[in-house]
Design an enzyme around this catalytic site. Structure first.
Site, PDB file in Angstrom:
ATOM      1  N   HIS A   1       0.849  -1.194   0.000  1.00  0.00           N
ATOM      2  CA  HIS A   1       0.000   0.000   0.000  1.00  0.00           C
ATOM      3  C   HIS A   1       0.882   1.240   0.000  1.00  0.00           C
ATOM      4  O   HIS A   1       2.069   1.178   0.345  1.00  0.00           O
ATOM      5  CB  HIS A   1      -0.911  -0.003   1.219  1.00  0.00           C
ATOM      6  CG  HIS A   1      -2.051  -0.962   1.103  1.00  0.00           C
ATOM      7  ND1 HIS A   1      -2.800  -1.353   2.171  1.00  0.00           N
ATOM      8  CD2 HIS A   1      -2.572  -1.602   0.024  1.00  0.00           C
ATOM      9  CE1 HIS A   1      -3.739  -2.190   1.768  1.00  0.00           C
ATOM     10  NE2 HIS A   1      -3.612  -2.357   0.471  1.00  0.00           N
TER      11      HIS A   1
ATOM     12  N   SER B   1      -1.711  -1.313 -11.542  1.00  0.00           N
ATOM     13  CA  SER B   1      -1.723  -0.781 -10.185  1.00  0.00           C
ATOM     14  C   SER B   1      -2.843  -1.474  -9.405  1.00  0.00           C
ATOM     15  O   SER B   1      -3.883  -1.819  -9.979  1.00  0.00           O
ATOM     16  CB  SER B   1      -1.953   0.727 -10.243  1.00  0.00           C
ATOM     17  OG  SER B   1      -1.952   1.278  -8.952  1.00  0.00           O
ATOM     18  N   GLY B   2      -2.639  -1.670  -8.100  1.00  0.00           N
ATOM     19  CA  GLY B   2      -3.621  -2.379  -7.274  1.00  0.00           C
ATOM     20  C   GLY B   2      -5.055  -1.920  -7.457  1.00  0.00           C
ATOM     21  O   GLY B   2      -5.941  -2.728  -7.758  1.00  0.00           O
TER      22      GLY B   2
ATOM     23  N   ASP C   1      -4.278  -6.098  -7.935  1.00  0.00           N
ATOM     24  CA  ASP C   1      -4.468  -7.079  -6.855  1.00  0.00           C
ATOM     25  C   ASP C   1      -5.188  -8.312  -7.389  1.00  0.00           C
ATOM     26  O   ASP C   1      -4.843  -9.445  -7.047  1.00  0.00           O
ATOM     27  CB  ASP C   1      -5.284  -6.481  -5.699  1.00  0.00           C
ATOM     28  CG  ASP C   1      -4.562  -5.369  -4.965  1.00  0.00           C
ATOM     29  OD1 ASP C   1      -3.316  -5.368  -4.957  1.00  0.00           O
ATOM     30  OD2 ASP C   1      -5.244  -4.500  -4.397  1.00  0.00           O
TER      31      ASP C   1
ATOM     32  N   LYS D   1       5.067   1.496   0.836  1.00  0.00           N
ATOM     33  CA  LYS D   1       5.956   1.251  -0.306  1.00  0.00           C
ATOM     34  C   LYS D   1       7.427   1.436   0.064  1.00  0.00           C
ATOM     35  O   LYS D   1       8.272   0.632  -0.330  1.00  0.00           O
ATOM     36  CB  LYS D   1       5.572   2.124  -1.493  1.00  0.00           C
ATOM     37  CG  LYS D   1       4.262   1.677  -2.142  1.00  0.00           C
ATOM     38  CD  LYS D   1       4.015   2.374  -3.448  1.00  0.00           C
ATOM     39  CE  LYS D   1       2.616   2.156  -3.972  1.00  0.00           C
ATOM     40  NZ  LYS D   1       2.110   0.798  -3.991  1.00  0.00           N
TER      41      LYS D   1
ATOM     42  N   THR E   1       2.511   0.132  -9.531  1.00  0.00           N
ATOM     43  CA  THR E   1       3.351   1.180  -8.972  1.00  0.00           C
ATOM     44  C   THR E   1       4.487   0.568  -8.168  1.00  0.00           C
ATOM     45  O   THR E   1       5.651   0.967  -8.313  1.00  0.00           O
ATOM     46  CB  THR E   1       2.516   2.121  -8.076  1.00  0.00           C
ATOM     47  OG1 THR E   1       1.379   2.573  -8.818  1.00  0.00           O
ATOM     48  CG2 THR E   1       3.321   3.309  -7.615  1.00  0.00           C
TER      49      THR E   1
END
Length: 152
Positions: A19, A65-66, A71, A23, A47
């Protein structure tokens, strides 16, 4: 649920996820463990993966990106047996808009019985375990039997 086994190979496929507020902590951990990680295949959400690659030079297969689906992409790889362990530094003090995706990712890691580190201490234990460098048998759901039972 019936189970079967699969072998996590000595050269592992490792998912790296963090998160926003975590990071830098993950980058620091990867930097500290760079030599060991070079022997493995790294995957990451977008990211995070780009930050790891640009800061360490390690090759990383980056997903989206999540919040944009990354995810879920990592979760799909886990379901397909293509991820052997996951380092996921998540922020328990800040809600994220894609929280259902985060919960689903952790659920899939649990269903498919892969080792997961959600903080630096656990990540250190994993990477320094004798099992980290060895092939390891793990129990996983027997999907074919599950499907056969569902189709009866």
């Amino acid at each position: 649920m019936e189970f079967t086994t699969r072998t996590i190979p000595a050269q592992k496929h490792i998912a790296l996820v963090a998160h926003d507020h975590c990071k830098q902590s993950l980058l620091d951990w990867v930097g500290t463990n760079k030599q060991q990680l070079t022997e493995h295949t790294l995957y990451a959400t977008g990211t995070t993966g780009n930050l790891i690659q640009s800061n360490t030079g390690l090759p990383v297969k980056s997903m989206l990106s999540g919040p944009m689906g990354g995810d879920q992409q990592v979760g799909a790889l886990i379901s397909e047996g293509k991820i052997d362990l996951m380092i996921f530094f998540w922020d328990p003090l800040n809600a994220v808009p894609h929280d259902p995706d985060v919960k689903a990712l952790l659920r899939l890691a649990t269903v498919w019985n892969i080792p997961v580190a959600t903080n630096r201490a656990t990540a250190d234990f994993l990477i320094n375990s004798a099992l980290f460098k060895e092939p390891v048998q793990i129990a996983i759901p027997d999907y074919q039997r599950y499907l056969q039972d569902r189709l009866k």
